[in-house]
Design a protein around this motif. Structure first.
Motif, PDB file in Angstrom:
ATOM      1  N   GLU A  37       0.962  -1.133  -0.037  1.00 29.86           N
ATOM      2  CA  GLU A  37      -0.139   0.083  -0.119  1.00 29.86           C
ATOM      3  C   GLU A  37       0.815   1.063   0.140  1.00 29.86           C
ATOM      4  O   GLU A  37       1.908   1.277   0.584  1.00 29.86           O
ATOM      5  CB  GLU A  37      -0.786   0.114   1.283  1.00 29.86           C
ATOM      6  N   PRO A  59      -4.880  -1.019  -1.724  1.00 27.92           N
ATOM      7  CA  PRO A  59      -3.801  -2.244  -1.566  1.00 27.92           C
ATOM      8  C   PRO A  59      -3.243  -2.532  -3.103  1.00 27.92           C
ATOM      9  O   PRO A  59      -4.328  -2.744  -4.164  1.00 27.92           O
ATOM     10  CB  PRO A  59      -4.143  -3.239  -0.911  1.00 27.92           C
ATOM     11  N   VAL A 110      -0.879  -7.683   2.593  1.00 28.37           N
ATOM     12  CA  VAL A 110      -0.196  -6.254   2.243  1.00 28.37           C
ATOM     13  C   VAL A 110       1.014  -6.302   3.230  1.00 28.37           C
ATOM     14  O   VAL A 110       0.746  -6.141   4.634  1.00 28.37           O
ATOM     15  CB  VAL A 110      -1.032  -4.923   2.639  1.00 28.37           C
TER      16      VAL A 110
END
Length: 150
Positions: A37, A59, A110
């Motif tokens: 991100e 993301p 992420v």
């Protein structure tokens, strides 16, 4: 194992553990990426607000050097980065490896945060971005031709 982290980006503390576990589970994987991100530094508050509802604020799942973990042997298999392509050597290498049959996986987690600040390379203007993108587009076309056999 080799991973790459730009000085202005941040890895999640679990990144290496999770990717190493995945590479051990599936030894056939050559390139293991994760999602990432973006985040903006306070001096770019207006830009952050501008992109607040765009995909840039969501993301990302692209092949990013900052999310890659691979074995050292992968470079023996697919060659080294081309140091004559400063600024985009990693993307060209990803495409070359993919064209040679690299097994690639992007984990859904992420595990990296990419920082936007006033001195990012991608913020230096359209001319610089053009210089970076042309070799990538050429490599992508070569990769697509190789995959289709034309």
């Amino acid at each position: 194992y080799l991973g790459f982290l730009d000085a202005d980006d941040v890895w999640n503390p679990e990144k290496l553990r999770l990717q190493m576990a995945r590479l051990r589970e599936r030894p056939e994987i050559d390139l293991c990426f994760t999602r990432f991100e973006n985040f903006w530094m306070p001096d770019l508050f207006e830009e952050e607000q501008h992109y607040r509802n765009s995909s840039l604020s969501q993301p990302q799942g692209a092949w990013s050097i900052g999310t890659l973990l691979t074995r050292r042997s992968t470079f023996d298999k697919f060659g080294l980065f081309d140091d004559g392509l400063r600024g985009n050597e990693n993307m060209i290498w990803f495409l070359r490896a993919a064209g040679q049959g690299a097994v690639i996986e992007v984990l859904t987690d992420v595990l990296m945060r990419r920082r936007f600040h006033l001195r990012n390379d991608t913020r230096r203007g359209n001319g610089h971005i053009y210089d970076l993108l042309v070799p990538i587009v050429k490599a992508w076309r070569d990769y697509q031709r190789q995959r289709s056999g034309t």
